[in-house]
Design an enzyme around this catalytic site. Structure first.
Site, PDB file in Angstrom:
ATOM      1  N   HIS A   1       0.842  -1.196   0.000  1.00  0.00           N
ATOM      2  CA  HIS A   1       0.000   0.000   0.000  1.00  0.00           C
ATOM      3  C   HIS A   1       0.874   1.242   0.000  1.00  0.00           C
ATOM      4  O   HIS A   1       1.837   1.334   0.750  1.00  0.00           O
ATOM      5  CB  HIS A   1      -0.903   0.009   1.240  1.00  0.00           C
ATOM      6  CG  HIS A   1      -1.974   1.055   1.165  1.00  0.00           C
ATOM      7  ND1 HIS A   1      -3.175   0.837   0.524  1.00  0.00           N
ATOM      8  CD2 HIS A   1      -2.022   2.318   1.635  1.00  0.00           C
ATOM      9  CE1 HIS A   1      -3.912   1.924   0.603  1.00  0.00           C
ATOM     10  NE2 HIS A   1      -3.249   2.855   1.268  1.00  0.00           N
TER      11      HIS A   1
ATOM     12  N   ASP B   1     -13.832   4.033   8.054  1.00  0.00           N
ATOM     13  CA  ASP B   1     -12.792   4.769   7.325  1.00  0.00           C
ATOM     14  C   ASP B   1     -13.393   5.495   6.128  1.00  0.00           C
ATOM     15  O   ASP B   1     -13.055   6.641   5.851  1.00  0.00           O
ATOM     16  CB  ASP B   1     -11.670   3.839   6.862  1.00  0.00           C
ATOM     17  CG  ASP B   1     -10.699   4.586   5.947  1.00  0.00           C
ATOM     18  OD1 ASP B   1     -10.107   5.571   6.417  1.00  0.00           O
ATOM     19  OD2 ASP B   1     -10.572   4.220   4.771  1.00  0.00           O
TER      20      ASP B   1
ATOM     21  N   ARG C   1     -12.722  14.011   6.292  1.00  0.00           N
ATOM     22  CA  ARG C   1     -11.367  14.595   6.417  1.00  0.00           C
ATOM     23  C   ARG C   1     -10.988  15.360   5.154  1.00  0.00           C
ATOM     24  O   ARG C   1     -10.346  16.412   5.220  1.00  0.00           O
ATOM     25  CB  ARG C   1     -10.335  13.496   6.689  1.00  0.00           C
ATOM     26  CG  ARG C   1     -10.440  12.915   8.092  1.00  0.00           C
ATOM     27  CD  ARG C   1      -9.643  11.632   8.196  1.00  0.00           C
ATOM     28  NE  ARG C   1      -8.235  11.835   7.909  1.00  0.00           N
ATOM     29  CZ  ARG C   1      -7.430  10.910   7.377  1.00  0.00           C
ATOM     30  NH1 ARG C   1      -7.890   9.725   7.058  1.00  0.00           N
ATOM     31  NH2 ARG C   1      -6.167  11.182   7.161  1.00  0.00           N
TER      32      ARG C   1
ATOM     33  N   SER D   1      -6.472   4.969   9.231  1.00  0.00           N
ATOM     34  CA  SER D   1      -7.210   4.829   7.977  1.00  0.00           C
ATOM     35  C   SER D   1      -6.621   3.689   7.142  1.00  0.00           C
ATOM     36  O   SER D   1      -7.325   2.775   6.701  1.00  0.00           O
ATOM     37  CB  SER D   1      -7.137   6.154   7.211  1.00  0.00           C
ATOM     38  OG  SER D   1      -7.522   5.997   5.860  1.00  0.00           O
TER      39      SER D   1
ATOM     40  N   LYS E   1      -8.030  -0.683   7.009  1.00  0.00           N
ATOM     41  CA  LYS E   1      -8.391  -1.322   5.731  1.00  0.00           C
ATOM     42  C   LYS E   1      -7.497  -2.527   5.443  1.00  0.00           C
ATOM     43  O   LYS E   1      -7.961  -3.582   5.030  1.00  0.00           O
ATOM     44  CB  LYS E   1      -8.197  -0.326   4.576  1.00  0.00           C
ATOM     45  CG  LYS E   1      -9.312   0.670   4.432  1.00  0.00           C
ATOM     46  CD  LYS E   1      -9.054   1.630   3.270  1.00  0.00           C
ATOM     47  CE  LYS E   1      -7.965   2.616   3.589  1.00  0.00           C
ATOM     48  NZ  LYS E   1      -8.093   3.919   2.936  1.00  0.00           N
TER      49      LYS E   1
HETATM   50  N1  URA Z   1      -4.581   6.920   2.165  1.00  0.00           N
HETATM   51  C1  URA Z   1      -5.549   6.423   2.961  1.00  0.00           C
HETATM   52  O1  URA Z   1      -6.110   5.361   2.695  1.00  0.00           O
HETATM   53  N2  URA Z   1      -5.887   7.120   4.071  1.00  0.00           N
HETATM   54  C2  URA Z   1      -5.298   8.271   4.414  1.00  0.00           C
HETATM   55  O2  URA Z   1      -5.638   8.831   5.443  1.00  0.00           O
HETATM   56  C3  URA Z   1      -4.290   8.794   3.572  1.00  0.00           C
HETATM   57  C4  URA Z   1      -3.952   8.091   2.450  1.00  0.00           C
END
Ligand code: URA
Ligand code: CA
Length: 439
Positions: free
Chosen positions: A82, A161, A168, A183, A187
């Site tokens: 990621h 999220d 946000r 966040s 996930k």
């Molecule tokens: N990517 C994400 O999934 N969440 C964030 O807060 C920032 C980048």
């Protein structure tokens, strides 16, 4: 419990208990806590932070409120990667097929572009027919069959999220270590991989601009993952200029294919960051014992064509037209009404880039969304001709815009040029591509 008291507590920089954090997340998901109270809470977290325990509790609350995916029927170590988000950051499209070609099991859920950053799903969807909504059953079967699937976040995975991220984005509360860490990790943990390689971006095109903050984010995410029994490695990589030269969806797909086809070689920043991510994925996946062996496997997968073959297999399995996975044929998807060079106003050297503005210029041309509901044009975007610290002549092209709607050019050009600083004197040496590895 009252939301106002918890907001006040965080405003005074006190820490919240596990019970308080769970109550907030549950209440917000149910709709008992309104957006304005959650916004105030998020801003208090942005300003006053959270300690390691609170951040872990927040992550676990967000993870537990939705579905978790069980990948245990797929043999071997399931590896995910990621990126925290960047510009010209096309690594998944290169490294996921390479790792699969080397025997790894890559079960990946990706995101869409947001703000100035691009998203893997949008890039993949530039291939005609390709679907990123397979459902969990088909997702698992595909990884069992060909070792790779890249899909969108399934409906009820980390729903907190989804809701909090949208808030946000419009309340200037993205750039916060505990909020980004929770966040991403909520996930990733719910998505079920055994091992996760994180690419934490730092610099003018990242959500966190300083190396110190980015290192803190990397450490926080690694600790949360380890705490929950996952193997996690985080790389700290440079985002003070676009990683690849292409910024746009089909354009980035084309650049990924050029790496997989061996046309872009070692030394190139996109190639090198992909190799580094792949090395750590193969090591965590138990496929290679050390860096040298892992890199050799990845390079062989480029040379033999096994990597590009795996991307083709994935595109076909996801209903896409795999004939486009070809260095010549992909050009058809990059065809636009006009290619417009954007030139330097003066002679000198590129001393800095405000990389977010380069991403924003591509977005303004139609490569990204201004709001979540906008459509995108897969063919448009820009291709850089210069890297940081390169010399330029007056009126020499810095990039080429790929344009379908000429009314968008002037605004995008202004934003792009405001993101590139040219100074007469030659610049200091290049900043590093990689600032460190957190294990
Ligand atoms: N990517 C994400 O999934 N969440 C964030 O807060 C920032 C980048
Ligand atoms: Ca991304």
């Amino acid at each position: 419990m009252r939301a106002v008291d918890l907001i006040d507590k965080k405003r005074r920089s006190e820490s919240l208990s596990a019970v308080e954090i769970q109550w907030l997340i549950k209440g917000y998901l149910k709709g008992d806590i309104p957006d304005y109270q959650m916004s105030a809470f998020l801003m208090a977290v942005c300003l006053n932070g959270m300690d390691a325990r609170e951040t872990a509790e927040l992550t676990m609350s967000m993870m537990r409120e939705g579905d978790s995916i069980d990948l245990s029927e797929i043999p071997g170590v399931k590896v995910d990667k990621h990126s925290t988000g960047g510009v010209g950051d096309t690594t998944t499209l290169v490294v996921a097929p390479l790792v699969a070609a080397c025997g790894g099991a890559v079960a990946k859920m990706s995101g869409r572009g947001l703000g100035h950053t691009g998203g893997t799903l949008d890039k993949l969807e530039s291939i005609p027919g390709l679907s990123v909504e397979l459902g969990i059953r088909r997702f698992i079967e595909q990884v069992k069959n060909i070792g790779i699937a890249v899909i969108g976040q399934s409906g009820n995975l980390a729903p907190a999220d989804k809701k909090i991220y949208a808030l946000r984005d419009v309340t200037a509360t993205v750039s916060s270590v505990p909020l980004i860490a929770s966040s991403i990790m909520s996930k990733k943990l719910a998505a079920g991989a055994d091992a996760i390689v994180l690419d934490v971006k730092t610099g003018s095109g990242a959500f966190l601009e300083t190396v110190e903050e980015s290192r803190r984010l990397a450490k926080t995410m690694v600790e949360i993952g380890n705490h929950l029994g996952r193997k996690v490695v985080a790389l700290l990589t440079d985002m003070n200029q676009p990683l690849g030269l292409a910024v746009g969806n089909a354009l980035e797909m084309r650049e990924a294919i050029e790496v997989l086809a061996g046309k872009i070689k070692g030394g190139n920043p996109l190639y090198e960051v992909c190799m580094l991510l792949g090395v750590h994925m193969l090591k965590l996946g138990g496929i290679a014992g050390d860096d040298g062996a892992a890199r050799k496997l990845l390079e062989e997968a480029v040379k033999s064509g096994a990597g590009i073959g795996r991307l083709k297999a994935m595109v076909k399995a996801q209903d896409g037209d795999e004939s486009y996975i070809d260095v010549d044929k992909i050009n058809e998807l990059c065809a636009v009404k006009a290619r417009i060079p954007v030139c330097a106003g003066q002679k000198g050297h590129i001393s800095s880039m405000r990389t977010a503005r380069i991403g924003q210029a591509a977005q303004m041309l139609g490569a990204g969304r201004a709001t979540k509901d906008d459509g995108i044009d897969p063919a448009v975007g820009l291709v850089m001709h210069k890297r940081l610290h390169d010399a330029v002549e007056a009126n020499e092209p810095i990039c080429t815009f790929y344009v379908n709607d000429e009314t968008r050019v002037q605004g995008a050009k202004t934003v792009f040029l405001s993101g590139v600083t040219i100074e007469a004197a030659a610049c200091r040496q290049n900043s590093p591509m990689v600032y460190g590895v957190v294990e």
